[in-house]
Design a protein around this motif. Sequence first.
Motif, PDB file in Angstrom:
ATOM      1  N   GLY A  45       0.826  -1.213   0.000  1.00 30.52           N
ATOM      2  CA  GLY A  45       0.000   0.000   0.000  1.00 30.52           C
ATOM      3  C   GLY A  45       0.859   1.261   0.000  1.00 30.52           C
ATOM      4  O   GLY A  45       0.518   2.248  -0.649  1.00 30.52           O
ATOM      5  N   ALA A  46       1.974   1.210   0.716  1.00 32.70           N
ATOM      6  CA  ALA A  46       2.866   2.379   0.773  1.00 32.70           C
ATOM      7  C   ALA A  46       3.522   2.623  -0.583  1.00 32.70           C
ATOM      8  O   ALA A  46       3.657   3.772  -1.025  1.00 32.70           O
ATOM      9  N   ALA A  63       1.259   6.978  -6.615  1.00 36.62           N
ATOM     10  CA  ALA A  63       0.105   7.808  -6.980  1.00 36.62           C
ATOM     11  C   ALA A  63       0.314   9.267  -6.603  1.00 36.62           C
ATOM     12  O   ALA A  63      -0.417  10.146  -7.062  1.00 36.62           O
ATOM     13  N   GLY A  64       1.322   9.553  -5.765  1.00 36.72           N
ATOM     14  CA  GLY A  64       1.465  10.903  -5.195  1.00 36.72           C
ATOM     15  C   GLY A  64       0.814  10.872  -3.830  1.00 36.72           C
ATOM     16  O   GLY A  64      -0.409  10.711  -3.734  1.00 36.72           O
ATOM     17  N   PRO A  65       1.610  10.990  -2.725  1.00 36.92           N
ATOM     18  CA  PRO A  65       1.089  10.712  -1.388  1.00 36.92           C
ATOM     19  C   PRO A  65       0.203  11.807  -0.808  1.00 36.92           C
ATOM     20  O   PRO A  65      -0.516  11.567   0.153  1.00 36.92           O
ATOM     21  N   VAL A  93       3.343   8.982   7.868  1.00 39.46           N
ATOM     22  CA  VAL A  93       3.684   8.069   8.970  1.00 39.46           C
ATOM     23  C   VAL A  93       2.609   6.983   9.002  1.00 39.46           C
ATOM     24  O   VAL A  93       1.422   7.299   9.071  1.00 39.46           O
ATOM     25  N   MET A  94       3.045   5.727   8.936  1.00 36.65           N
ATOM     26  CA  MET A  94       2.086   4.618   8.870  1.00 36.65           C
ATOM     27  C   MET A  94       2.324   3.621   9.981  1.00 36.65           C
ATOM     28  O   MET A  94       3.481   3.306  10.290  1.00 36.65           O
ATOM     29  N   ASP A  95       1.231   3.102  10.526  1.00 31.72           N
ATOM     30  CA  ASP A  95       1.311   1.966  11.444  1.00 31.72           C
ATOM     31  C   ASP A  95       1.737   0.743  10.623  1.00 31.72           C
ATOM     32  O   ASP A  95       1.110   0.416   9.613  1.00 31.72           O
ATOM     33  N   PHE A 139       7.329   6.779   6.764  1.00 31.69           N
ATOM     34  CA  PHE A 139       7.969   6.240   7.963  1.00 31.69           C
ATOM     35  C   PHE A 139       6.984   5.252   8.598  1.00 31.69           C
ATOM     36  O   PHE A 139       5.828   5.609   8.842  1.00 31.69           O
ATOM     37  N   PHE A 140       7.454   4.037   8.870  1.00 35.84           N
ATOM     38  CA  PHE A 140       6.593   3.010   9.475  1.00 35.84           C
ATOM     39  C   PHE A 140       6.892   2.909  10.963  1.00 35.84           C
ATOM     40  O   PHE A 140       8.059   2.752  11.355  1.00 35.84           O
ATOM     41  N   LEU A 141       5.837   2.958  11.769  1.00 38.98           N
ATOM     42  CA  LEU A 141       6.011   2.850  13.222  1.00 38.98           C
ATOM     43  C   LEU A 141       5.475   1.510  13.713  1.00 38.98           C
ATOM     44  O   LEU A 141       4.472   1.009  13.199  1.00 38.98           O
TER      45      LEU A 141
END
Length: 285
Positions: free
Chosen positions: A112-113, A119-121, A133-135, A236-238
């Motif tokens: 998904g990231a 696609a352009g975030p 920032v993504m879980d 950034f993945f947390l």
Amino acid sequence: MAGSGEPLFSVRMRAARGGPHERGGEHVSGAERIVPAPGVAAAARALVRRALAGGLGEPDFIQVTLERLAAPPRRVAPLPVTTLTTHDPEEARRAAVSLLAAAGVAAPVAAGAVALLAAGPGPGGRNMRGAAVMDAATGARREPDPARGVRVTRVDVAPEARRAWGARLRRWGLGAARVSEALVLATKVAWAGALAELCWSDDPDYTTGYVAAPGLGYVRLPHVKPQGVPVGGRVFFLPPGADLPGFLRRLEEPVLVAGAPQVRPPVTLAAFLEGMGGAAPAAAG
Ligand code: AMP
């Protein structure tokens, strides 16, 4: 020498076209340094020159911020650098998903990231000024402002390490400022507690991206996007349940990256993962 108590200054530049960023201007370039007092004027001049040279266009707004750091910055060792032998976007993006999964990001979240950056975030497929920032387990977005993203500031190579740093990267053909700056940023993001990071540039002529993680290092992905595409970004993945305010605070805390990075010869994804023992590295706290 930094570390001996000599005061250090953060010198930051941002440039936009069509007015300041906060009044809708389009981001053109940005860069920063941390330098001892005698180097401040030269650093500011170099950053202004860079702004006027125009990254993504000619700016009509340039801001330079000079700030004395209240305390000596933390010193962090650079992530080791590896370049994968990816040949096209499809292969490089598959590799990105595999690397993120090896770092502990759920595979669907990683995919998904990749799709988000493609696609352009930002809203309406635009670029963001900062990072998403993504879980890492659910893919839920955690940045306070999804149009702007979160920014990493106050980071540079330690003054006494600059010469060895530059020589090491040049020896491997990685002497461009953008590689050095991205490695510095990725090192800080990993130190700040990100499980992993995914990045490719919005510069239409720069097609190498990277995945970085504490256990993987900084892994470059040639041809992760087609030539000529002006869309890119950072995620950034947390780890699930991570302390978001603490992470955001650390992204702005002064850090010097100390020591020359270890650089490994180019390898295939399979050889790289094999060399890691195929094991997922430990999560950062
Ligand atoms: P660049 O590699 O400079 O082309 O940057 C690619 C993308 O990374 C930008 O479009 C931003 O979304 C993001 N980015 C750039 N600089 C920073 C920063 N200092 N902190 C967080 N995100 C950034």
